[in-house]
Enzyme design. Structure first.
Site, PDB file in Angstrom:
ATOM      1  N   ARG A  36       0.877  -1.208   0.114  1.00 52.45           N
ATOM      2  CA  ARG A  36       0.281   0.133   0.022  1.00 52.45           C
ATOM      3  C   ARG A  36       0.707   1.266  -0.154  1.00 52.45           C
ATOM      4  O   ARG A  36       2.176   1.270   0.234  1.00 52.45           O
ATOM      5  CB  ARG A  36      -0.695  -0.032   1.254  1.00 52.45           C
ATOM      6  CG  ARG A  36      -0.157   0.058   2.566  1.00 52.45           C
ATOM      7  CD  ARG A  36      -0.043   1.578   3.130  1.00 52.45           C
ATOM      8  NE  ARG A  36       0.952   1.188   4.314  1.00 52.45           N
ATOM      9  CZ  ARG A  36       2.025   1.750   4.249  1.00 52.45           C
ATOM     10  NH1 ARG A  36       2.886   2.045   2.985  1.00 52.45           N
ATOM     11  NH2 ARG A  36       2.896   1.692   5.220  1.00 52.45           N
ATOM     12  N   HIS A  43       1.624   9.601  10.937  1.00 53.60           N
ATOM     13  CA  HIS A  43       1.708   9.906  12.171  1.00 53.60           C
ATOM     14  C   HIS A  43       0.426  10.325  13.151  1.00 53.60           C
ATOM     15  O   HIS A  43       0.436  11.038  14.037  1.00 53.60           O
ATOM     16  CB  HIS A  43       2.891  10.722  12.558  1.00 53.60           C
ATOM     17  CG  HIS A  43       4.374  10.134  12.360  1.00 53.60           C
ATOM     18  ND1 HIS A  43       4.761   9.134  13.224  1.00 53.60           N
ATOM     19  CD2 HIS A  43       5.100  10.359  11.368  1.00 53.60           C
ATOM     20  CE1 HIS A  43       5.983   8.732  12.442  1.00 53.60           C
ATOM     21  NE2 HIS A  43       6.197   9.558  11.569  1.00 53.60           N
ATOM     22  N   ASP A 185      -1.889  -0.896   7.687  1.00 52.95           N
ATOM     23  CA  ASP A 185      -1.095  -1.752   6.696  1.00 52.95           C
ATOM     24  C   ASP A 185      -2.023  -2.851   6.472  1.00 52.95           C
ATOM     25  O   ASP A 185      -2.238  -3.312   5.233  1.00 52.95           O
ATOM     26  CB  ASP A 185       0.210  -2.135   7.106  1.00 52.95           C
ATOM     27  CG  ASP A 185       1.115  -0.929   7.110  1.00 52.95           C
ATOM     28  OD1 ASP A 185       0.642   0.327   6.840  1.00 52.95           O
ATOM     29  OD2 ASP A 185       2.458  -1.012   7.436  1.00 52.95           O
TER      30      ASP A 185
HETATM   31 MG    MG Z   1       5.903  -2.998   7.205  1.00 54.96          MG
END
Ligand code: MG
Ligand code: ADP
Length: 391
Positions: A36, A43, A185
């Site tokens: 991705r 952050h 993720d």
């Molecule tokens: Mg990673």
């Protein structure tokens, strides 16, 4: 020229041939999951904020099937992984749970096996990937989610939901490689859809697909191929600063703070902590605004917000570096570029640039010419999330 995007079919062919060579039969099952890129919202995850990634056509593929050996036997074809590239271990049981150990890459595999609901039976598998390892495009989550999807097909037991699957894979990464990663993720790798980015609320864990289907618009990822050695205190110190400022402001997380509240208490906060918090508060607002701009097809606004995000990460949060600043500046000076920013944790890795499709070659040429290092380029459209694929 950008790197060619290797088609899934070619990757499968390579994995199938390696499986055949190692195990003496064609693999009965295959699954894949994407890497991705985060378009905006950096952050913000550990501040209960918003992130806005899209899945890439760069993927990890797992092929394999049940094994009569009584063992789990996994081989990676990734040249960048540490030796040995093949590992065997017994399926975990209550009496003999899995434990982390070398090689480092095998911990991503063991973490998923250990966290697969209901346990696994012995299997053998080969994995290969077009996601560059350690470049900030999430090769780790693509491996985890691809393997989890493979195990679902192997056992015939699917996770209750994609959210559940992503959370199990996140837990795998926390427990085995020991990376305290956020949810972005694994969520996007499990839930991505072609022609859409995904706005993820890291507090409620709700996610919303946002169309990014205009074929005249491109997303250009530039890998700086640098990763600065850190002392190890950079991320923890920023996390701590954010959490301390939230406490001082009397809010649960910086997600709940406004710039007005932060300004009101400026005198009570160190100059550095003030800037750290200002990045987070403004970045969450920018991410929300950018998702709206993308949904409206207002790429000029989305690009401006990306440029502002970069400036904020550079000046206030101080996680950029000379190479990323240089690539961002070069890209944003090109006609037809809406905006550009560093993406990922910082101190190296990639930039992401939103631009007209007709400006891609000029932008790559400008960056190649002006960059002090050697960059790699990927032109991507939002791709599908994890899935079982025909072998
Ligand atoms: Mg990673
Ligand atoms: P990123 O996720 O940004 O690529 P990470 O440091 O989180 O970077 O994860 C990279 C690590 O994940 C690699 O060093 C390796 O241990 C593991 N990994 C990722 N993809 C593969 C693969 N195809 N084969 C073996 N290990 C992999």
């Amino acid at each position: 020229m950008a790197e060619p995007i290797v088609p899934l079919e070619s990757l499968l062919k390579e994995a199938r041939a390696a499986f055949q060579a190692e195990f003496g039969r064609p693999p009965p099952l295959a699954a894949c999951a994407p890497g991705r890129v985060n378009l905006i919202g950096e952050h913000t995850d550990y501040n209960d904020g918003l992130v806005f990634p899209m899945a890439l056509p760069l993927v990890t593929v797992v092929v394999g099937g049940p094994s009569a050996s009584g063992q789990c036997h996994v081989t990676t074809l990734a040249a960048g992984a540490d030796q040995p590239l093949s590992v065997q271990f017994a399926p975990p049981s209550a009496a003999a749970p899995l434990t982390p150990g070398p090689p480092a890459w095998s911990n991503y595999v063991k973490g998923v096996v250990a966290n697969f609901k209901g346990g696994v039976e012995p299997f053998e598998a080969v994995l290969t990937s077009t996601v560059p390892l350690g470049a900030g495009l999430s090769s780790s989550a693509s491996l985890e989610v691809a393997l989890y999807t493979f195990l679902e097909a192997l056992t015939g037991r699917a996770a209750e939901s994609l959210r559940e699957k992503a959370l199990q894979c996140q837990k795998a990464e926390h427990e085995f490689p020991g990376m305290p990663c956020g949810i972005m993720d694994q969520f996007i790798s499990a839930m991505g859809q072609a022609d859409n980015a995904l706005l993820i609320d890291c507090r409620s864990l709700e996610s919303t697909l946002v169309p990014l289907a205009d074929h005249q618009i491109s997303v250009l990822i530039t890998n700086s191929n640098v990763r600065h050695a850190l002392t190890g205190s950079e991320y923890p110190s920023r996390r701590r600063a954010c959490h301390e400022t939230a406490r001082l402001l009397g809010v649960k997380a910086l997600r709940d703070a406004s710039m007005a509240l932060l300004d009101e208490r400026k005198a009570d906060i160190s100059e550095e902590d003030f800037r750290r918090a200002r990045h987070v508060v403004t970045e969450i607002a920018r991410t929300e605004a950018a998702a709206t701009a993308f949904a409206d097809g207002d790429y000029a606004t989305a690009g401006r917000l990306m440029n502002e995000s970069h400036a904020s990460l550079r000046n206030d949060f101080e996680v950029s570096c000379a190479e990323l600043d240089q690539l961002q500046e070069l890209a944003s000076s090109v006609d037809g570029v809406f905006g550009s920013r560093m993406t990922g944790g910082g101190f190296g890795g990639c930039t992401v640039t939103l631009l007209k499709q007709t400006s891609v070659e000029a932008c790559i040429a400008r960056m190649r010419e002006g960059f002090s290092g050697k960059a790699t380029f990927y032109v991507c459209r939002p791709a599908d999330g994890a899935r079982v694929v025909p072998t």
